[in-house]
Design an enzyme around this catalytic site. Structure first.
Site, PDB file in Angstrom:
ATOM      1  N   SER A   1      -5.003   3.633  -3.936  1.00  0.00           N
ATOM      2  CA  SER A   1      -5.654   4.214  -5.102  1.00  0.00           C
ATOM      3  C   SER A   1      -6.921   3.430  -5.389  1.00  0.00           C
ATOM      4  O   SER A   1      -7.029   2.251  -5.036  1.00  0.00           O
ATOM      5  CB  SER A   1      -4.732   4.140  -6.322  1.00  0.00           C
ATOM      6  OG  SER A   1      -5.420   4.489  -7.507  1.00  0.00           O
TER       7      SER A   1
ATOM      8  N   TYR B   1       1.146  -0.909 -12.428  1.00  0.00           N
ATOM      9  CA  TYR B   1       0.639   0.056 -11.436  1.00  0.00           C
ATOM     10  C   TYR B   1      -0.547  -0.525 -10.682  1.00  0.00           C
ATOM     11  O   TYR B   1      -0.590  -0.488  -9.446  1.00  0.00           O
ATOM     12  CB  TYR B   1       0.252   1.365 -12.120  1.00  0.00           C
ATOM     13  CG  TYR B   1      -0.362   2.359 -11.154  1.00  0.00           C
ATOM     14  CD1 TYR B   1       0.427   2.987 -10.202  1.00  0.00           C
ATOM     15  CD2 TYR B   1      -1.721   2.644 -11.184  1.00  0.00           C
ATOM     16  CE1 TYR B   1      -0.126   3.884  -9.302  1.00  0.00           C
ATOM     17  CE2 TYR B   1      -2.284   3.541 -10.293  1.00  0.00           C
ATOM     18  CZ  TYR B   1      -1.484   4.158  -9.345  1.00  0.00           C
ATOM     19  OH  TYR B   1      -2.031   5.033  -8.457  1.00  0.00           O
TER      20      TYR B   1
END
Length: 268
Positions: free
Chosen positions: A129, A142
């Site tokens: 990501s 995260y």
């Protein structure tokens, strides 16, 4: 032969569908096999897989090897976002985040590497990501997991270079999928009744706006994964999706205080 984890929705399902149209043998793996019946009808092989389980992961890879004799490409796509202030997210939830996003990914790599080394070829595609390159409030676990995927992928790429194995990282930006809704639900639940509730609500609204009006469809990431899986000389990193290139570049060149100030203003 291509094995895709997290293929029940979003990026994983779009990738499976695209690779099927290109004539590849695709094994689509996920916990929610009932959500992949459409892929089965389109020609995919469906496998139940929980990447946090050693037994489930070994069984899934073993089934593919028994049926096909090889795994040419592994797409490590399974993942989710555990959002919430670090003060509010308990150790068990934080560990689950790493179990799926990092340790599950590493487990799948370990299982396919012996066969790839034996054939002196193969590709491992890790879906990371843009979050692996910057930080934002309420996303500590995260972001930490995606920073870990960057480091893990780079180290693995160097380790297996001499065995003819390519390790490629996909770094999506804001993508329209279930991910955002689940992440913001986690944020609201972990922040309810705490000192962080106001910022959590503000962040949830902004994410919802982005998901409706700015986010890129998962098909764009599927195209990048397909290129990484099939082209003769794939890039080391593919970045695609809203905000990915701009935010990654900004985090690299802006003074840290400036970058912090932007996200503090947006999300607290």
């Amino acid at each position: 032969m291509i094995l895709i984890t997290g293929a029940s929705s979003g990026i994983g399902k779009s990738t499976a569908r695209l690779l099927l149209t290109k004539g590849h043998t695709v094994y689509a793996a996920a916990r929610r096999t009932e959500k992949m019946e459409d892929l089965r009808q389109e020609g995919a092989h469906i496998i139940k897989l929980d990447v946090t389980s050693e037994e489930s992961s070994a069984a899934a890879v073993g089934q593919v090897l028994d049926e096909q004799g090889r795994i040419d490409v592994l797409v490590n796509n399974a993942g989710y976002g555990q959002y919430g202030a670090i003060e509010n997210v308990g150790t068990a939830e934080a560990q689950k985040q790493f179990d799926v996003n990092v340790f599950g990914l590493a487990r799948m790599c370990r299982l396919v590497l012996p066969g790839m080394r034996e054939r002196n070829e193969g590709r491992i595609i890790n879906v990371g990501s843009m979050a692996g390159h910057f930080c934002e409030p309420h996303g500590g676990w995260y972001h930490a997991s995606k920073h870990a995927v960057v480091g893990l992928s780079g180290c693995l790429r160097q380790e297996v270079h001499g065995f003819g194995i390519k390790v490629i990282q996909i770094e999506p930006g804001e993508i329209r999928s279930e991910w955002s809704g689940i992440a913001m639900q986690n944020l609201r639940e972990s922040s309810a009744g705490t000192a962080y509730a106001k910022g959590a609500e503000k962040q949830s609204r902004l994410y919802a706006f982005g998901d409706r009006h700015l986010a890129t469809g998962p098909e764009a990431v599927a195209k990048a994964i397909a290129a990484a899986a099939t082209c003769r000389r794939p890039r080391l990193t593919y970045r695609t999706g809203f905000g990915c290139v701009g935010l990654t570049l900004a985090s690299a060149i802006l003074p840290r205080r400036w970058f912090d100030a932007i996200f503090i203003g947006l999300f607290t």
